[in-house]
Enzyme design. Structure first.
Site, PDB file in Angstrom:
ATOM      1  N   CYS A 130      97.405  14.953  59.967  1.00  0.00           N
ATOM      2  CA  CYS A 130      97.559  13.722  60.892  1.00  0.00           C
ATOM      3  C   CYS A 130      98.056  14.260  62.166  1.00  0.00           C
ATOM      4  O   CYS A 130      97.373  14.740  63.109  1.00  0.00           O
ATOM      5  CB  CYS A 130      98.213  12.862  60.029  1.00  0.00           C
ATOM      6  SG  CYS A 130      98.298  11.248  60.695  1.00  0.00           S
ATOM      7  N   HIS A 157      96.217  12.620  54.187  1.00  0.00           N
ATOM      8  CA  HIS A 157      97.457  13.066  53.786  1.00  0.00           C
ATOM      9  C   HIS A 157      97.351  13.562  52.470  1.00  0.00           C
ATOM     10  O   HIS A 157      97.890  13.104  51.350  1.00  0.00           O
ATOM     11  CB  HIS A 157      98.566  12.016  53.956  1.00  0.00           C
ATOM     12  CG  HIS A 157      98.770  11.781  55.423  1.00  0.00           C
ATOM     13  ND1 HIS A 157      99.875  12.135  55.952  1.00  0.00           N
ATOM     14  CD2 HIS A 157      98.208  10.886  56.247  1.00  0.00           C
ATOM     15  CE1 HIS A 157     100.009  11.728  57.243  1.00  0.00           C
ATOM     16  NE2 HIS A 157      99.071  10.717  57.480  1.00  0.00           N
ATOM     17  N   GLU A 175      99.510  15.527  51.047  1.00  0.00           N
ATOM     18  CA  GLU A 175     100.880  15.695  50.446  1.00  0.00           C
ATOM     19  C   GLU A 175     101.367  14.376  49.867  1.00  0.00           C
ATOM     20  O   GLU A 175     102.303  14.494  49.291  1.00  0.00           O
ATOM     21  CB  GLU A 175     101.926  16.014  51.757  1.00  0.00           C
ATOM     22  CG  GLU A 175     102.485  14.858  52.729  1.00  0.00           C
ATOM     23  CD  GLU A 175     101.423  14.735  53.846  1.00  0.00           C
ATOM     24  OE1 GLU A 175     100.261  15.063  53.470  1.00  0.00           O
ATOM     25  OE2 GLU A 175     101.654  13.837  54.458  1.00  0.00           O
TER      26      GLU A 175
END
Lengths: 81, 243
Positions: free
Chosen positions: B87, B213, B215
């Site tokens: 991002c 994302h 994570e």
């Protein structure tokens, strides 16, 4: 003290949805006759010392490496007053 | 020896803690790195997490690029160290020119926040080795400046060299400006990114950037229960162990 203005605009081929949104809002507000709007950024730099060729060259370098991203944006440097 | 993966915190970074957690879940040691430190503390790889570093002032990622930590990361990335930009981290990587192109305001002008379907186009990078070519995964997406743009010849070059790593997938991903919009159920191009590109790599494959994302999708307990993001972090560990 002299002022140097750097205008940064998206390149013509890059879609500018913010400018389009502004353009579409204009007729609703009674402002007719505007066929296109492009939105950009204006930087006003107060320069210490003389704005000679060397100073302008540094400002162009600043614009090219930092103020504008030349992948997507064009810039113009103008000396005011 | 446990691999050491650095996670950079800039002022305005949001996802550094989640990223550190993802690194640990994958079995590595997470090493916090501060934007003012040139020292990378002998890490083996670096993740630039998401957020709004320096408030996205000027352009997203434009000011972070000049932070002391980035000087060392750029040097090390060019020497082959694995670097993942997520991002805002992807935006930083394009601003540093480690990756080509640039990110623009989403064509629909919406902040898009949803689970996003992606196709992994190549497993031949440091961060995607644990996926298979063409595998579809779903991980969260959340941004307003996510429209990937590059000159046509750059896009052609990326395709020819197999450097388009992720594409937005599912029905509606037709590359059309306007995309599928923010509420289309996680399918298709969410922001008008050219050629549906969600992530790319450098020529060597050690530097990868993407807008969604991974994570946020590493543990079954949270989010949608999918752990599709974990493969990013296990991929780099394998690479480091093999090295």
């Amino acid at each position: 003290m002299a002022r140097v203005v750097v205008d940064v605009m998206l390149k013509p081929e890059i879609l500018d949805p913010q400018g389009q949104a502004v353009q579409r809002a204009l007729p609703r507000l009674g402002f007719d006759g505007i066929s296109d709007v492009r939105q950009g950024k204006r930087f006003e730099l107060e320069v210490e010392g003389p704005v000679d060729d060397a100073a302008l060259a540094r400002i162009r370098e600043m614009a090219e490496t930092f103020l504008a991203n030349t992948v997507i944006e064009d810039f113009a440097v103008k000396v005011e007053s | 020896m446990t691999a050491r993966v650095g996670v950079v915190t800039f002022p305005g970074t949001l996802d550094d803690r989640d990223t550190q957690r993802a690194v640990r879940v994958a079995g590595a040691e997470a090493v916090p790195l501060w934007h003012r430190d040139k020292d990378l503390k002998q890490v083996d790889a670096v993740v630039l997490p998401g957020g709004f570093s320096y408030g996205d002032y000027l352009r997203a990622g434009a000011i972070s690029r000049f932070s002391p930590v980035m000087e060392t990361i750029i040097e090390q990335a060019k020497a082959g160290m694995p670097v993942l930009g997520i991002c805002n981290g992807f935006q930083v990587l394009t601003e540093t020119h480690l990756l080509p192109g640039a990110m623009l305001r989403n064509d629909n002008l919406h902040f898009v926040c949803r689970d996003q379907k992606l196709r992994v186009e190549t497993s031949a990078t440091a961060w995607t080795a644990d996926f298979t070519d063409g595998q579809e995964i779903s991980i969260p997406l959340k941004n307003i400046d996510g429209r990937y743009t590059a000159a046509e010849r750059v896009l052609d070059e990326l395709e020819a060299e197999g450097r388009v790593v992720f594409r937005y997938a599912g029905p509606g991903a037709d590359g059309r400006a306007g995309g599928a919009g923010p509420t289309a159920g996680g399918y298709g191009n969410p922001n008008g990114s050219l050629r549906d590109i969600a992530g790319i790599s450098n020529a060597a494959g050690n530097v990868v950037g993407l807008m969604p994302h991974p994570e946020h999708a590493v543990e079954p307990l949270i989010g949608t229960g999918r752990t599709d993001g974990l493969g990013f972090f296990t991929s780099v560990l394998k690479k480091l162990v093999a090295a």
